[in-house]
Design an enzyme around this catalytic site. Structure first.
Site, PDB file in Angstrom:
ATOM      1  N   LYS A 161       2.270  -2.735   6.078  1.00 63.36           N
ATOM      2  CA  LYS A 161       2.525  -2.670   4.629  1.00 63.36           C
ATOM      3  C   LYS A 161       3.985  -2.296   4.338  1.00 63.36           C
ATOM      4  O   LYS A 161       4.553  -2.739   3.342  1.00 63.36           O
ATOM      5  CB  LYS A 161       1.558  -1.682   3.971  1.00 63.36           C
ATOM      6  N   TYR A 192      -1.683  -0.620  10.433  1.00 62.45           N
ATOM      7  CA  TYR A 192      -1.867  -1.171   9.076  1.00 62.45           C
ATOM      8  C   TYR A 192      -0.747  -0.655   8.155  1.00 62.45           C
ATOM      9  O   TYR A 192      -0.144  -1.426   7.412  1.00 62.45           O
ATOM     10  CB  TYR A 192      -3.246  -0.759   8.551  1.00 62.45           C
ATOM     11  N   SER A 241       0.855  -1.205   0.000  1.00 61.64           N
ATOM     12  CA  SER A 241       0.000   0.000   0.000  1.00 61.64           C
ATOM     13  C   SER A 241       0.880   1.239   0.000  1.00 61.64           C
ATOM     14  O   SER A 241       2.006   1.216   0.514  1.00 61.64           O
ATOM     15  CB  SER A 241      -0.881   0.012   1.249  1.00 61.64           C
TER      16      SER A 241
HETATM   17  P1  NAP Z   1     -11.942  -5.388  -0.504  1.00 61.21           P
HETATM   18  O1  NAP Z   1     -12.500  -4.869  -1.761  1.00 61.21           O
HETATM   19  O2  NAP Z   1     -12.644  -5.054   0.766  1.00 61.21           O
HETATM   20  O3  NAP Z   1     -11.802  -6.968  -0.645  1.00 61.21           O
HETATM   21  C1  NAP Z   1     -11.234  -7.679   0.385  1.00 61.21           C
HETATM   22  C2  NAP Z   1     -11.164  -9.146  -0.008  1.00 61.21           C
HETATM   23  O4  NAP Z   1     -10.405  -9.812   0.970  1.00 61.21           O
HETATM   24  C3  NAP Z   1     -12.517  -9.821  -0.036  1.00 61.21           C
HETATM   25  O5  NAP Z   1     -12.514 -10.725  -1.107  1.00 61.21           O
HETATM   26  C4  NAP Z   1     -12.570 -10.537   1.314  1.00 61.21           C
HETATM   27  O6  NAP Z   1     -13.497 -11.607   1.206  1.00 61.21           O
HETATM   28  C5  NAP Z   1     -11.107 -10.957   1.441  1.00 61.21           C
HETATM   29  N1  NAP Z   1     -10.555 -11.190   2.773  1.00 61.21           N
HETATM   30  C6  NAP Z   1     -10.570 -10.393   3.851  1.00 61.21           C
HETATM   31  N2  NAP Z   1      -9.899 -10.950   4.880  1.00 61.21           N
HETATM   32  C7  NAP Z   1      -9.405 -12.140   4.421  1.00 61.21           C
HETATM   33  C8  NAP Z   1      -8.629 -13.167   4.999  1.00 61.21           C
HETATM   34  N3  NAP Z   1      -8.214 -13.117   6.283  1.00 61.21           N
HETATM   35  N4  NAP Z   1      -8.314 -14.227   4.249  1.00 61.21           N
HETATM   36  C9  NAP Z   1      -8.718 -14.306   2.971  1.00 61.21           C
HETATM   37  N5  NAP Z   1      -9.472 -13.376   2.362  1.00 61.21           N
HETATM   38  C10 NAP Z   1      -9.808 -12.292   3.093  1.00 61.21           C
HETATM   39  O7  NAP Z   1     -10.402  -4.922  -0.288  1.00 61.21           O
HETATM   40  P2  NAP Z   1      -9.377  -4.221  -1.278  1.00 61.21           P
HETATM   41  O8  NAP Z   1      -9.470  -2.763  -1.073  1.00 61.21           O
HETATM   42  O9  NAP Z   1      -9.487  -4.775  -2.634  1.00 61.21           O
HETATM   43  O10 NAP Z   1      -7.989  -4.659  -0.612  1.00 61.21           O
HETATM   44  C11 NAP Z   1      -7.204  -5.702  -1.154  1.00 61.21           C
HETATM   45  C12 NAP Z   1      -5.757  -5.462  -0.824  1.00 61.21           C
HETATM   46  O11 NAP Z   1      -5.362  -4.179  -1.329  1.00 61.21           O
HETATM   47  C13 NAP Z   1      -5.421  -5.425   0.666  1.00 61.21           C
HETATM   48  O12 NAP Z   1      -4.163  -6.017   0.852  1.00 61.21           O
HETATM   49  C14 NAP Z   1      -5.322  -3.944   0.979  1.00 61.21           C
HETATM   50  O13 NAP Z   1      -4.480  -3.684   2.073  1.00 61.21           O
HETATM   51  C15 NAP Z   1      -4.715  -3.462  -0.315  1.00 61.21           C
HETATM   52  N6  NAP Z   1      -4.874  -2.045  -0.550  1.00 61.21           N
HETATM   53  C16 NAP Z   1      -6.111  -1.491  -0.678  1.00 61.21           C
HETATM   54  C17 NAP Z   1      -6.217  -0.128  -0.905  1.00 61.21           C
HETATM   55  C18 NAP Z   1      -7.550   0.546  -1.080  1.00 61.21           C
HETATM   56  O14 NAP Z   1      -7.576   1.794  -1.078  1.00 61.21           O
HETATM   57  N7  NAP Z   1      -8.646  -0.175  -1.252  1.00 61.21           N
HETATM   58  C19 NAP Z   1      -5.075   0.659  -0.989  1.00 61.21           C
HETATM   59  C20 NAP Z   1      -3.842   0.065  -0.842  1.00 61.21           C
HETATM   60  C21 NAP Z   1      -3.746  -1.285  -0.640  1.00 61.21           C
HETATM   61  P3  NAP Z   1     -14.135 -12.337   2.499  1.00 61.21           P
HETATM   62  O15 NAP Z   1     -14.829 -11.294   3.282  1.00 61.21           O
HETATM   63  O16 NAP Z   1     -15.036 -13.394   1.916  1.00 61.21           O
HETATM   64  O17 NAP Z   1     -12.973 -12.936   3.212  1.00 61.21           O
END
Ligand code: NAP
Length: 277
Positions: free
Chosen positions: A185, A181, A168
């Site tokens: 990262k 968090y 991130s």
């Molecule tokens: P999201 O749309 O909320 O999706 C999260 C996914 O993770 C869902 O499929 C959820 O499904 C699954 N999940 C959650 N906890 C889990 C676990 N312990 N084991 C396996 N699956 C799990 O999230 P996102 O924003 O795409 O984030 C994905 C990644 O991108 C993360 O690493 C996050 O830190 C990173 N990221 C996000 C952003 C942002 O702004 N969105 C920015 C930088 C980095 P279930 O509920 O069925 O488990």
């Protein structure tokens, strides 16, 4: 007969026809890719993109209902080589099952995209209660390392592989109220470098991407409220948050042969947000 004479006589013809057949083959054809936490958001966008680029794709997350929905969505789009598995990356049994079922179905593993992360509570790093800290580091860092350990023998058996860790922008510059968090990262960026160094002799590459703020359920606290949303937009030079698909092309490139000499690198896709450690 005539075709044989032409192709034997003209290196250009041979080269041209080889180029055409290569173009017809997608860049990830024959590759098997596991993407953790891939039933929505960035993980799902990556799964879809790797499938579009020819990979056999394993989608997974904690909830079986989400897995079924994600698999159906991809199959409805016409992809046939999709496997869905329930996997909470924090649970050893689930991690082992993810690897075993993938190998049983597709015969090996070439690509791991370690995408799972949680943030159970908002707050500054020094306000983080110990159980919250432990959960963040268990899911965001430890499970990424443990899954990497599990895929290793299978990548070695294929004489190569590619890992991408989803970090991130917060790993570079802590995001307000996401203290622990953000530190997790930063740790992932270090994990990527260490894994890359150890696995380079095995022809297994490891890289990380650092998304900026991407509109997903996870980032809802940053865009669900109008006032916070405006404050966040003011920190992004491009003046907008990203869509999940804007992370997927970068991952597809990194796991492909186009990136065959790239390992141990961290790639930022953050609309120009500051990214110096
Ligand atoms: P999201 O749309 O909320 O999706 C999260 C996914 O993770 C869902 O499929 C959820 O499904 C699954 N999940 C959650 N906890 C889990 C676990 N312990 N084991 C396996 N699956 C799990 O999230 P996102 O924003 O795409 O984030 C994905 C990644 O991108 C993360 O690493 C996050 O830190 C990173 N990221 C996000 C952003 C942002 O702004 N969105 C920015 C930088 C980095 P279930 O509920 O069925 O488990």
């Amino acid at each position: 007969m005539l075709r044989n004479i032409i192709s034997k006589a003209s290196p250009f013809t041979t080269f041209a026809s080889r180029s055409m057949s290569q173009a017809a083959e997608k860049k990830l054809s024959g590759k098997v890719a596991i993407i953790t936490a891939s039933t929505e958001g960035i993980g799902f966008a990556i799964a879809r993109r790797l499938a579009q680029d020819g990979a056999k794709v394993v989608v997974s997350s904690r909830r079986g209902g989400n897995v079924t929905r994600a698999v159906k969505e991809l199959e409805d789009e016409g992809f046939t080589d999709i496997l869905g598995l329930q996997c909470n990356v924090a649970k050893e049994k689930d991690r082992v099952n993810l690897i075993e079922q993938t190998v049983a179905k597709f015969g090996g593993i070439d690509i791991l995209v370690s995408n799972a992360a949680v943030n159970p509570a908002m707050g500054g790093v020094l306000d983080c209660p110990e159980p919250v800290w432990d959960k963040i580091f268990d899911v965001n860092v430890k499970s990424a390392m443990l899954i990497s350990q599990l895929v290793l023998p299978h990548m070695r058996a294929r004489k190569g592989g590619a890992i991408v860790y989803v970090a991130s922008i917060g790993g570079y510059h802590p995001i307000d109220n996401l203290g622990a968090y953000s530190v997790s990262k930063t740790t992932l960026l270090g994990l990527c470098k260490a894994v890359a160094q150890q696995l380079a002799p095995d022809n297994i590459r490891a890289n990380a991407i650092a998304p900026g703020i991407v509109k997903t359920r996870f980032s809802l606290p940053l865009h669900g409220n109008e006032e916070v949303y405006k404050k966040m937009l003011a920190t992004i030079p491009m003046g907008r948050m990203a869509e999940p698909r804007e992370m997927a092309g970068l991952v597809s490139f990194l796991v492909s042969d186009d990136a065959s000499y790239i390992t141990g690198e961290n790639f930022i896709a953050a609309g120009g947000m500051p990214s110096r450690l």
